[in-house]
Motif scaffolding. Sequence first.
Motif, PDB file in Angstrom:
ATOM      1  N   GLU A  65       0.818  -1.327  -0.052  1.00 45.26           N
ATOM      2  CA  GLU A  65      -0.027  -0.171   0.017  1.00 45.26           C
ATOM      3  C   GLU A  65       0.806   1.324   0.023  1.00 45.26           C
ATOM      4  O   GLU A  65       0.575   2.179  -0.831  1.00 45.26           O
ATOM      5  N   THR A 100       0.944   3.699  -3.266  1.00 40.62           N
ATOM      6  CA  THR A 100       0.822   5.380  -2.978  1.00 40.62           C
ATOM      7  C   THR A 100       1.881   6.134  -3.441  1.00 40.62           C
ATOM      8  O   THR A 100       1.673   7.155  -4.073  1.00 40.62           O
ATOM      9  N   LEU A 130      -6.353   3.494  -5.197  1.00 38.63           N
ATOM     10  CA  LEU A 130      -5.436   2.564  -4.466  1.00 38.63           C
ATOM     11  C   LEU A 130      -5.991   1.315  -4.345  1.00 38.63           C
ATOM     12  O   LEU A 130      -5.540   0.185  -4.463  1.00 38.63           O
ATOM     13  N   PRO A 131      -7.449   1.166  -4.106  1.00 37.19           N
ATOM     14  CA  PRO A 131      -8.016  -0.251  -3.796  1.00 37.19           C
ATOM     15  C   PRO A 131      -8.090  -0.922  -5.095  1.00 37.19           C
ATOM     16  O   PRO A 131      -7.954  -2.531  -5.196  1.00 37.19           O
ATOM     17  N   LEU A 183      -4.444  -2.392  -5.677  1.00 35.85           N
ATOM     18  CA  LEU A 183      -4.157  -3.395  -4.654  1.00 35.85           C
ATOM     19  C   LEU A 183      -4.981  -4.896  -4.883  1.00 35.85           C
ATOM     20  O   LEU A 183      -4.526  -5.778  -4.524  1.00 35.85           O
ATOM     21  N   GLY A 184      -6.075  -4.436  -5.357  1.00 38.96           N
ATOM     22  CA  GLY A 184      -7.004  -5.535  -5.480  1.00 38.96           C
ATOM     23  C   GLY A 184      -7.077  -6.612  -6.724  1.00 38.96           C
ATOM     24  O   GLY A 184      -7.687  -7.538  -6.963  1.00 38.96           O
ATOM     25  N   ARG A 244     -18.751  -0.575  -9.517  1.00 37.14           N
ATOM     26  CA  ARG A 244     -17.559  -0.850  -8.840  1.00 37.14           C
ATOM     27  C   ARG A 244     -16.394  -0.513 -10.063  1.00 37.14           C
ATOM     28  O   ARG A 244     -16.628  -0.511 -11.089  1.00 37.14           O
TER      29      ARG A 244
END
Length: 442
Positions: free
Chosen positions: A199, A203, A286-287, A290-291, A397
């Motif tokens: 993370e 970032t 970011l999500p 990361l996902g 989403r």
Amino acid sequence: MSADPHIGDTSPHDWKYVSEGGSTIVFSYSGPPHPDFDGTALRLRKGPVPAHEEPDKYDTPELVEPDDPTIVFQHAVIERLVPKQYLPHLYAVHVERRWLQELRALVEPHRPQERREKDRIAIERTKAVLATDLVGGLGWAVEIKPKWGFLPAPTHLSPETRAVKTRTCRFCMHAHLKRAHGEDASLGYCPLDLFSADEARVTRALHALWAAWLGSGGAVNNLRVFIEGKMLKPAAEGDPLPSLAPLAAQLFPAPDPSDPPSDPFADPVPPVDTPALREVFTAVLLPLLLGTPVLRTLSTLQRTLDALDVEGLAQLWAALRPAGRALGKGEEDPDTDEWTRFVDAYQARQQAGEPVGAELAAEAQREEELRYRMAAYLLSASFKDCSIILRMRPGQRGAVTVIDLDVKSIDRLSKWAKLDKEIVDAYKDMPPRNCVDSWASA
């Protein structure tokens, strides 16, 4: 969509200019409802300006033109390596010379001057690519060009390059060379941060991309922002905030006046400044980054396909070709059948656990191995040069899609080998940057 969509069913005025790269230009459909073209983007090939000043060159009979190589390559190769849900839908569409001429006349005033001086829409084409429109419609989208997501194994590197190449990533070294030549470059951005799945590091990568985007007025192409299909260009001079108003409206939507305020004494719209905009922009992306498995997939493909580095490929070439012949010179590009056989062989080697950077045994130094390694390097280059689109639609989403996975030509191998040497030579006396490859031993 019909089995044989024809672009002549629409007016050139129905297509809105979106963006362009080195060889293609992209338009988004904005005309009246149409079952074949709603929610699509049109990708057209370009040709150099001098060629367009030689009309005889394009006055050849319009024979049956094969589908664009991008479509064939995606179906035969890419879809076997990247899950289809992360790829755009691609279709062949017929185009006509007169229609293309009209579109070209409409779009020229809207293209960047530096592009107009080099190339134009290739009006002799009879087919184009129709794709999922990932940036048009309501909402906003971000295009990131991640670039090289790994450090090379040391096995095939020369003693002169081993220390720097295994410590500083290719992108960071290349950015230094570009800046030395006076070009815009994302100096603070390291792709290994973006690929890390950490993370804090992701970032940092997003903040560096944002800074380069703002600082260059959008000239650096590692980050692009689209608002309802239109590319957003931040002001290169002065306060950039006014030029970012369309993005601010997406990230800080005005409250519905019919909703009762949660705080009757609060300002109707919170104050927005550039740092706040960056933080919310990062928090939204970011999500998604990361996902998604997309970045890990790209890094793995790049690494395992470029297992020898261009130096090791050049060594294998030199062992099997006459001295002095440039890497790849005289070789034919793989056709679809050869690409299919290559993917079969690559997947079999991966399933057998072939290590990255392993020594090539003497018996492996043969024609079949050279051909395999050249194809592997070309395919790795496609994954190094692709982009990802992060799409944010109201009430949905976010989604991540990989685009621009074009087939590379074998005649570029010698150019890449020369550029590799130039990049390392320009950087090797610099204080090295420690780029951390999170997946090196994974």
